[in-house]
Design a protein around this motif. Sequence first.
Motif, mmCIF file in Angstrom:
data_model
loop_
_atom_site.group_PDB
_atom_site.id
_atom_site.type_symbol
_atom_site.label_atom_id
_atom_site.label_comp_id
_atom_site.label_asym_id
_atom_site.label_seq_id
_atom_site.Cartn_x
_atom_site.Cartn_y
_atom_site.Cartn_z
ATOM 1 N N ILE A 65 1.031 -1.099 -0.132
ATOM 2 C CA ILE A 65 0.139 -0.050 0.046
ATOM 3 C C ILE A 65 0.862 1.278 0.019
ATOM 4 C CG2 ILE A 65 -1.778 1.475 1.280
ATOM 5 C CD1 ILE A 65 -2.733 -1.098 2.640
ATOM 6 N N GLU A 66 1.966 1.263 0.873
ATOM 7 C CA GLU A 66 2.693 2.444 0.959
ATOM 8 C C GLU A 66 3.314 2.522 -0.464
ATOM 9 O OE1 GLU A 66 5.373 1.906 4.520
ATOM 10 O OE2 GLU A 66 6.894 3.186 3.488
ATOM 11 N N SER A 67 3.897 1.442 -0.837
ATOM 12 C CA SER A 67 4.738 1.554 -2.279
ATOM 13 C C SER A 67 3.826 2.226 -3.327
ATOM 14 C CB SER A 67 5.229 0.416 -2.707
ATOM 15 O OG SER A 67 5.734 0.286 -3.822
ATOM 16 N N PHE A 68 2.636 1.754 -3.341
ATOM 17 C CA PHE A 68 1.576 2.272 -4.376
ATOM 18 C C PHE A 68 1.317 3.762 -4.298
ATOM 19 C CE2 PHE A 68 0.953 -2.315 -5.448
ATOM 20 C CZ PHE A 68 1.739 -2.176 -6.705
ATOM 21 N N ARG A 69 0.825 4.000 -2.961
ATOM 22 C CA ARG A 69 0.597 5.370 -2.606
ATOM 23 C C ARG A 69 1.700 6.324 -2.680
ATOM 24 N NH1 ARG A 69 -3.149 7.309 -2.975
ATOM 25 N NH2 ARG A 69 -3.399 8.602 -1.383
ATOM 26 N N LYS A 70 2.897 5.969 -2.427
ATOM 27 C CA LYS A 70 4.294 6.722 -3.066
ATOM 28 C C LYS A 70 3.937 7.125 -4.588
ATOM 29 C CE LYS A 70 7.397 5.995 0.545
ATOM 30 N NZ LYS A 70 8.390 4.806 0.840
ATOM 31 N N LYS A 71 3.657 5.970 -5.381
ATOM 32 C CA LYS A 71 3.566 6.227 -6.840
ATOM 33 C C LYS A 71 2.195 7.089 -7.183
ATOM 34 C CE LYS A 71 6.331 1.821 -7.764
ATOM 35 N NZ LYS A 71 6.281 1.504 -6.446
ATOM 36 N N GLY A 72 1.530 7.424 -6.503
ATOM 37 C CA GLY A 72 0.379 8.153 -6.412
ATOM 38 C C GLY A 72 -0.664 7.375 -7.039
ATOM 39 N N PHE A 187 6.382 -14.667 -6.832
ATOM 40 C CA PHE A 187 6.807 -15.159 -5.434
ATOM 41 C C PHE A 187 7.432 -14.414 -4.642
ATOM 42 C CE2 PHE A 187 6.458 -19.202 -7.717
ATOM 43 C CZ PHE A 187 5.602 -19.997 -6.916
ATOM 44 N N ALA A 188 6.855 -14.379 -3.272
ATOM 45 C CA ALA A 188 7.711 -13.460 -2.073
ATOM 46 C C ALA A 188 7.951 -14.692 -1.273
ATOM 47 C CB ALA A 188 6.861 -12.602 -1.548
ATOM 48 N N ILE A 189 9.356 -14.878 -0.795
ATOM 49 C CA ILE A 189 9.670 -15.650 0.104
ATOM 50 C C ILE A 189 10.000 -14.774 1.299
ATOM 51 C CG2 ILE A 189 11.416 -17.523 0.909
ATOM 52 C CD1 ILE A 189 10.209 -17.926 -1.660
ATOM 53 N N ASN A 190 9.046 -14.512 2.139
ATOM 54 C CA ASN A 190 9.002 -13.589 3.414
ATOM 55 C C ASN A 190 9.861 -14.024 4.428
ATOM 56 O OD1 ASN A 190 8.225 -10.850 4.287
ATOM 57 N ND2 ASN A 190 6.622 -11.904 5.539
ATOM 58 N N LYS A 191 9.954 -13.215 5.433
ATOM 59 C CA LYS A 191 10.714 -13.487 6.538
ATOM 60 C C LYS A 191 12.084 -13.968 6.175
ATOM 61 C CE LYS A 191 6.452 -14.598 9.062
ATOM 62 N NZ LYS A 191 5.907 -15.347 10.362
ATOM 63 N N ALA A 192 12.596 -13.252 5.511
ATOM 64 C CA ALA A 192 13.970 -13.719 4.758
ATOM 65 C C ALA A 192 14.888 -13.320 5.887
ATOM 66 C CB ALA A 192 14.327 -12.736 3.427
ATOM 67 N N ASP A 193 14.842 -12.678 6.891
ATOM 68 C CA ASP A 193 15.414 -12.465 7.981
ATOM 69 C C ASP A 193 15.625 -13.833 8.719
ATOM 70 O OD1 ASP A 193 12.485 -12.250 8.710
ATOM 71 O OD2 ASP A 193 13.266 -11.215 10.569
ATOM 72 N N LYS A 194 14.908 -14.667 8.432
ATOM 73 C CA LYS A 194 15.023 -16.044 9.098
ATOM 74 C C LYS A 194 15.742 -17.216 8.389
ATOM 75 C CE LYS A 194 11.083 -15.773 12.046
ATOM 76 N NZ LYS A 194 10.015 -16.360 12.684
ATOM 77 N N PRO A 195 16.344 -17.957 9.340
ATOM 78 C CA PRO A 195 17.247 -18.987 8.613
ATOM 79 C C PRO A 195 16.507 -19.947 7.552
ATOM 80 C CG PRO A 195 17.054 -19.512 10.959
ATOM 81 C CD PRO A 195 16.249 -18.080 10.612
ATOM 82 N N GLY A 196 17.037 -20.343 6.524
ATOM 83 C CA GLY A 196 16.253 -21.396 5.574
ATOM 84 C C GLY A 196 15.953 -20.667 4.534
ATOM 85 N N VAL A 220 11.269 -14.537 -8.448
ATOM 86 C CA VAL A 220 11.110 -15.207 -6.923
ATOM 87 C C VAL A 220 11.860 -14.095 -6.111
ATOM 88 C CG1 VAL A 220 11.985 -16.952 -5.147
ATOM 89 C CG2 VAL A 220 11.290 -17.548 -7.615
ATOM 90 N N HIS A 221 11.005 -13.265 -5.127
ATOM 91 C CA HIS A 221 11.699 -12.171 -4.272
ATOM 92 C C HIS A 221 12.027 -12.599 -3.011
ATOM 93 C CE1 HIS A 221 11.504 -8.994 -7.554
ATOM 94 N NE2 HIS A 221 10.267 -9.563 -7.867
ATOM 95 N N PHE A 234 9.548 -6.367 -5.325
ATOM 96 C CA PHE A 234 8.567 -7.334 -5.459
ATOM 97 C C PHE A 234 7.098 -6.523 -6.122
ATOM 98 C CE2 PHE A 234 4.628 -8.606 -2.827
ATOM 99 C CZ PHE A 234 4.495 -9.759 -3.506
ATOM 100 N N ALA A 235 6.973 -5.084 -5.753
ATOM 101 C CA ALA A 235 5.959 -4.297 -6.416
ATOM 102 C C ALA A 235 6.241 -4.279 -7.942
ATOM 103 C CB ALA A 235 5.823 -2.888 -5.615
ATOM 104 N N GLU A 236 7.545 -3.949 -8.064
ATOM 105 C CA GLU A 236 7.796 -3.752 -9.469
ATOM 106 C C GLU A 236 7.701 -5.077 -10.553
ATOM 107 O OE1 GLU A 236 9.583 -1.210 -11.346
ATOM 108 O OE2 GLU A 236 9.419 -0.113 -9.419
ATOM 109 N N SER A 237 7.786 -6.343 -9.816
ATOM 110 C CA SER A 237 7.557 -7.371 -10.599
ATOM 111 C C SER A 237 6.061 -7.518 -10.939
ATOM 112 C CB SER A 237 8.085 -8.798 -9.690
ATOM 113 O OG SER A 237 9.470 -8.779 -10.079
ATOM 114 N N ILE A 238 5.250 -7.117 -9.672
ATOM 115 C CA ILE A 238 3.934 -7.121 -9.954
ATOM 116 C C ILE A 238 3.159 -6.216 -11.024
ATOM 117 C CG2 ILE A 238 1.445 -6.517 -8.767
ATOM 118 C CD1 ILE A 238 2.917 -7.347 -6.235
#
Length: 331
Positions: A65-72, A187-196, A220-221, A234-238
Amino acid sequence: MDILINKALAGDTRAIARIISLIENDDPVADGILRRIYPLTGKAMVIGITGSPGAGKSTLTDKLIESFRKKGKSVGIIAVDPSSPFSGGAILADRIRMQRHTGDQGVYIRSMGTRGSLGGLSRGTREAVLLLDACGKDVIIIETVGVGQSEVDIIKIADTVCVVLVPGMGDDIQIMKAGIMEIANVFAINKADKPGVDRVAAEVRLMLELVRDKAWTPPVHLTVAENGTGVEEFAESIMKHHEFVKNSPEGTRFEFRRLSSEVEDILLKNLTRKAEKVWQAHKSRELMEDLAARKINPYTVSADILRKLFPRTEDNQGTKEANTSDVTPNN
Ligand SMILES: Nc1nc2c(ncn2[C@@H]2O[C@H](COP(=O)(O)OP(=O)(O)OP(=O)(O)O)[C@@H](O)[C@H]2O)c(=O)[nH]1
Ligand SMILES: [Mg+2]
């Protein structure tokens, strides 16, 4: 009704909420409203975000939402909450994660329950998307928990389906087997701060090799939704995928398929409604007693009702033709 529609089209959030409630409650006026607003639809970028519970879909959506709002761009969110049998935009966990946007006129957030469609999208999700589209939202995001039917349903509605996976979950592979690979565009591999995280990303890329579609390879992001890392890419890919859908033969085929399923769904809904009406009118104490006494059977009753629904069906014509051919040889 005109006032309500005009208010909604002007961006009045209460009017929009009211119409979505009418849609959800299957109110007879909803179809008329949708017919009116339909010509104004087809402009929004419709994004589906699906993934297992707690994968970070809402947090990621909040950052999108934040990203798209910044793009107006103005944004509409539909959070499908399978745990809630009721809707009406109640404050749910989903919503709270996006709470900071609620004061923003360019953001509309709505929760919908999944009443009536086990594990699938709520009845009315598609219609709510159409409404937000007509009301001028540039981007519409549907958040849905990827269990069972919902991920199959989401491709009927969203232009771009994003699948959110997380590291360290034994069922990742299972999710992929369940057809996620077929429907994911990004794809988003989220929680990329976690191991694995690298392992999951490698697995996904490997699976993609196997089912590779020549025209579009799902990127794959790696993301950390909590602090926004990787969300911009991720937003760019979308957006790239959306361009692809709008400008390729695959996209047109996909659009035709989607419209066909839209017609089919509306047709079935109307048929069901009509059939129920006729059955209710046909029903009597006497008939019920006859059924209970096995003097008549439900098949015959259903056939009678079908005949009432379609007085000039092929069956009837068939009878006519049979009669004609009986007569012809004598002439
Ligand atoms: N470590 C870490 N935690 C995250 C990240 N993104 C989200 N979370 C946390 O994961 C939890 C679930 O996040 P949500 O955004 O609610 O996940 P969801 O997929 O929307 O969950 P449901 O809607 O309940 O299925 C929250 O406690 C988030 O703070 C991330 O990138 N890293
Ligand atoms: Mg959520």
